[in-house]
Write a protein that holds these residues in place. Structure first.
Motif, mmCIF file in Angstrom:
data_model
loop_
_atom_site.group_PDB
_atom_site.id
_atom_site.type_symbol
_atom_site.label_atom_id
_atom_site.label_comp_id
_atom_site.label_asym_id
_atom_site.label_seq_id
_atom_site.Cartn_x
_atom_site.Cartn_y
_atom_site.Cartn_z
ATOM 1 N N ARG A 91 -5.585 -1.879 -6.403
ATOM 2 C CA ARG A 91 -5.902 -1.602 -7.814
ATOM 3 C C ARG A 91 -4.700 -1.935 -8.687
ATOM 4 N N LEU A 92 -4.977 -2.595 -9.795
ATOM 5 C CA LEU A 92 -3.942 -2.985 -10.747
ATOM 6 C C LEU A 92 -4.359 -2.573 -12.145
ATOM 7 N N ARG B 82 0.831 -1.202 0.000
ATOM 8 C CA ARG B 82 0.000 0.000 0.000
ATOM 9 C C ARG B 82 0.864 1.250 0.000
ATOM 10 N N GLY B 83 0.286 2.340 -0.513
ATOM 11 C CA GLY B 83 0.995 3.615 -0.555
ATOM 12 C C GLY B 83 0.726 4.319 -1.864
ATOM 13 N N ALA B 84 1.602 5.257 -2.209
ATOM 14 C CA ALA B 84 1.467 5.997 -3.464
ATOM 15 C C ALA B 84 1.566 5.042 -4.648
ATOM 16 N N ARG B 85 1.059 5.488 -5.809
ATOM 17 C CA ARG B 85 1.075 4.628 -6.989
ATOM 18 C C ARG B 85 2.506 4.215 -7.328
ATOM 19 N N VAL C 29 -1.012 -0.042 -8.514
ATOM 20 C CA VAL C 29 0.126 -0.413 -9.359
ATOM 21 C C VAL C 29 -0.238 -0.279 -10.832
ATOM 22 N N GLU C 30 0.683 0.304 -11.578
ATOM 23 C CA GLU C 30 0.597 0.288 -13.036
ATOM 24 C C GLU C 30 1.697 -0.627 -13.554
#
Length: 240
Positions: A141-142, A77-80, A110-111
């Motif tokens: 989110r992915l 978890r955290g910033a993107r 995540v991207e």
């Protein structure tokens, strides 16, 4: 952004293998004149929120690079954060990469972008296992995008946008695990429910709630064997 590089070019008596440590630490296991086996493991905690990882892979003409994933990846978890993979496979080259699970925990964003460029007669077989959440989690989110192109144009272009906290019918639903074997540059021995691409290639997929329930191990073995058939030399026929 931290960059990891793996490159192999043919040579005598052994191929030249160029390794650069970034977020991943590649290690050479074995090589001969045209083939290299490389293991990759995290060089530290990966992926933490805000991490940006870049992996560059270059397979020289007529070379085979086999990558062994050690330990898989967990996005926290955290910033993107981002995971960018760029692959180039030279003429007649082959990439075999059996990836271990890529887990997106609760609160992670995540991207993940992968691009493969194939020259003439190049091939690749990739195992990709995406998991939303650890045991007991819904997952974060992915966004996962894959692009494969060869000299004739696009072979495969796809994008997945999934959020474990807001499952969508027709995407993953309530499944947490998306397992896939992807072959490009040749026609793999697909099963009736697998996807055959319009261009040489195919994809086998399995949706489930557990990684160990996937039936794709056998698919991986069969497709890798098929990809490497061109390297097999028939036994000579000895006349009586």
């Amino acid at each position: 952004m931290t960059s990891t590089r793996i490159a192999v070019t043919a040579g005598e008596p052994r191929a030249h293998v160029d390794l650069a440590v970034g977020a991943l630490a590649p290690r050479l296991i074995w090589r001969d004149a045209t083939r290299a086996h490389v293991a990759v493991a995290a060089a530290g905690m990966v992926l933490l929120g805000g991490d940006h990882v870049h992996i560059g892979i270059d397979v020289g003409p007529a070379c085979t690079l086999e990558i062994e994933d050690v330990g898989g990846t967990v996005a926290y978890r955290g910033a993107r954060s981002s995971w960018i993979l760029e692959v180039r496979i030279g003429a007649g080259g082959t990439l075999l990469w059996r990836g271990l699970p890529f887990v997106v925990t609760d609160g992670a964003e995540v991207e993940r972008r992968s691009s493969l460029t194939l020259e003439s007669d190049a091939r690749a077989v990739i195992r990709e296992t995406l998991v939303l959440g650890r045991h007991g989690e819904w997952g974060g989110r992915l966004i996962s995008a894959l692009a494969v192109v060869d000299r004739g144009g696009p072979v495969l272009l796809e994008r997945l946008d999934a959020d474990g906290s807001a499952p969508e019918p027709g995407v993953l639903g309530h499944n947490r695990v998306l397992d896939a074997v992807i072959a490009v540059g040749f026609r793999p021995p697909t099963r009736p429910k697998d996807l055959d691409f319009d261009r040489p290639g195919g994809m086998a997929r399995h949706l489930s709630d557990q990684t160990h329930s996937s039936p794709l191990d056998a698919v991986w073995d069969a497709w890798v064997a098929h990809a490497e058939e061109r390297f097999l030399t028939p036994e000579p026929v000895v006349g009586r």
